[in-house]
Design an enzyme around this catalytic site. Structure first.
Site, PDB file in Angstrom:
ATOM      1  N   ASN A   1       0.712  -1.196   0.047  1.00  0.00           N
ATOM      2  CA  ASN A   1      -0.109  -0.008   0.083  1.00  0.00           C
ATOM      3  C   ASN A   1       0.784   1.307   0.105  1.00  0.00           C
ATOM      4  O   ASN A   1       1.807   1.238   0.408  1.00  0.00           O
ATOM      5  CB  ASN A   1      -1.053   0.069   1.085  1.00  0.00           C
ATOM      6  CG  ASN A   1      -0.344  -0.013   2.525  1.00  0.00           C
ATOM      7  OD1 ASN A   1       0.626  -0.828   2.734  1.00  0.00           O
ATOM      8  ND2 ASN A   1      -0.926   0.519   3.424  1.00  0.00           N
TER       9      ASN A   1
ATOM     10  N   GLU B   1       0.465   5.369   0.707  1.00  0.00           N
ATOM     11  CA  GLU B   1      -0.549   6.366   1.023  1.00  0.00           C
ATOM     12  C   GLU B   1      -0.103   7.870   0.526  1.00  0.00           C
ATOM     13  O   GLU B   1       0.907   8.154   0.062  1.00  0.00           O
ATOM     14  CB  GLU B   1      -0.565   6.325   2.481  1.00  0.00           C
ATOM     15  CG  GLU B   1      -1.286   5.258   3.172  1.00  0.00           C
ATOM     16  CD  GLU B   1      -1.596   5.014   4.626  1.00  0.00           C
ATOM     17  OE1 GLU B   1      -2.241   4.226   4.992  1.00  0.00           O
ATOM     18  OE2 GLU B   1      -0.893   6.178   5.082  1.00  0.00           O
TER      19      GLU B   1
ATOM     20  N   CYS C   1      -4.031   0.555  -2.517  1.00  0.00           N
ATOM     21  CA  CYS C   1      -3.996  -0.652  -1.528  1.00  0.00           C
ATOM     22  C   CYS C   1      -2.813  -1.735  -2.267  1.00  0.00           C
ATOM     23  O   CYS C   1      -2.635  -1.471  -3.500  1.00  0.00           O
ATOM     24  CB  CYS C   1      -4.994  -1.431  -1.494  1.00  0.00           C
ATOM     25  SG  CYS C   1      -6.478  -0.330  -0.564  1.00  0.00           S
TER      26      CYS C   1
ATOM     27  N   GLU D   1      -3.079  -4.663  -2.687  1.00  0.00           N
ATOM     28  CA  GLU D   1      -3.821  -5.892  -3.680  1.00  0.00           C
ATOM     29  C   GLU D   1      -3.808  -4.900  -5.188  1.00  0.00           C
ATOM     30  O   GLU D   1      -3.637  -5.825  -6.017  1.00  0.00           O
ATOM     31  CB  GLU D   1      -5.173  -6.243  -3.265  1.00  0.00           C
ATOM     32  CG  GLU D   1      -4.816  -6.884  -1.800  1.00  0.00           C
ATOM     33  CD  GLU D   1      -5.334  -5.953  -0.790  1.00  0.00           C
ATOM     34  OE1 GLU D   1      -5.799  -6.456   0.499  1.00  0.00           O
ATOM     35  OE2 GLU D   1      -4.808  -4.779  -0.775  1.00  0.00           O
TER      36      GLU D   1
ATOM     37  N   CYS E   1     -10.128  -4.889   1.334  1.00  0.00           N
ATOM     38  CA  CYS E   1     -11.083  -3.978   1.487  1.00  0.00           C
ATOM     39  C   CYS E   1     -11.976  -4.176   0.247  1.00  0.00           C
ATOM     40  O   CYS E   1     -11.879  -4.702  -0.675  1.00  0.00           O
ATOM     41  CB  CYS E   1     -10.682  -2.670   1.421  1.00  0.00           C
ATOM     42  SG  CYS E   1      -9.737  -2.077  -0.009  1.00  0.00           S
TER      43      CYS E   1
ATOM     44  N   CYS F   1     -10.576  -3.300  -3.373  1.00  0.00           N
ATOM     45  CA  CYS F   1      -9.934  -4.333  -3.607  1.00  0.00           C
ATOM     46  C   CYS F   1     -10.554  -5.580  -4.161  1.00  0.00           C
ATOM     47  O   CYS F   1     -10.234  -6.255  -4.923  1.00  0.00           O
ATOM     48  CB  CYS F   1      -8.742  -4.631  -2.743  1.00  0.00           C
ATOM     49  SG  CYS F   1      -7.510  -3.451  -2.380  1.00  0.00           S
TER      50      CYS F   1
END
Length: 160
Positions: A62, A64, A73, A75, A112, A115
């Site tokens: 990930n 940010e 993210c 994934e 999430c 994802c």
């Protein structure tokens, strides 16, 4: 009115030592990717590793950004790279590991919602299920034989 019951089947491994060797190796790649995450705001590091049918392993972490939600993210970082660099390859399996700098993560942490939707696009595109293994920093590892177990009402191109 009719009641509709939906069931999902997941498998739990006690820890990474209980995983098949090839899955444990992929999970180790996810852990290594997790350690490269850039997460100064959430302090929640996630790593993903994807095995393609051509034998290539793609990893992602990930990333940010102070301007939420500009980050990405792990994934999706990995799956989008796989799709852009190996568009004809099929995804066999994905391993995900997440940890928090604020508290221990010893239970499986699934992808999430965003994802899950991204993974579903590739599962539908390749017309073949993607095995998904996910865990926290330590502890049990969950396995889903398909994204459909994690997102039973998939939104796909048939609705467009």
């Amino acid at each position: 009115m009719k009641e509709v019951k939906i069931e999902s089947t997941l498998y739990l491994f006690e820890n990474t030592d209980a995983l098949p060797a090839e899955v444990a190796s992929l999970m180790q790649k996810a852990v290594e990717a997790r350690d490269k995450a850039y997460a100064p705001y959430s302090n929640f590091n996630v790593g993903a590793a994807i095995l393609l049918d051509n034998g290539v392993i793609i990893t992602g972490s990930n990333q940010e950004n102070a301007s939420y939600p500009s980050g990405l993210c792990a994934e999706r970082t990995a799956i989008y790279y796989a799709g852009s660099q190996y568009p004809e390859a099929k995804i066999i399996r994905m391993a995900i590991s997440a940890t928090s700098k604020r508290k221990p993560t010893s239970t499986p942490i699934p992808p999430c919602g965003a994802c899950r939707q991204a993974i579903s696009e590739y599962e539908i595109k390749q017309d073949k299920p993607i095995e998904i293994y996910f865990m926290g920093e330590t502890g049990k590892v969950a396995k889903s034989n398909s994204l459909a177990n994690l997102l039973p009402f998939i939104f796909d191109k048939s609705f467009l």
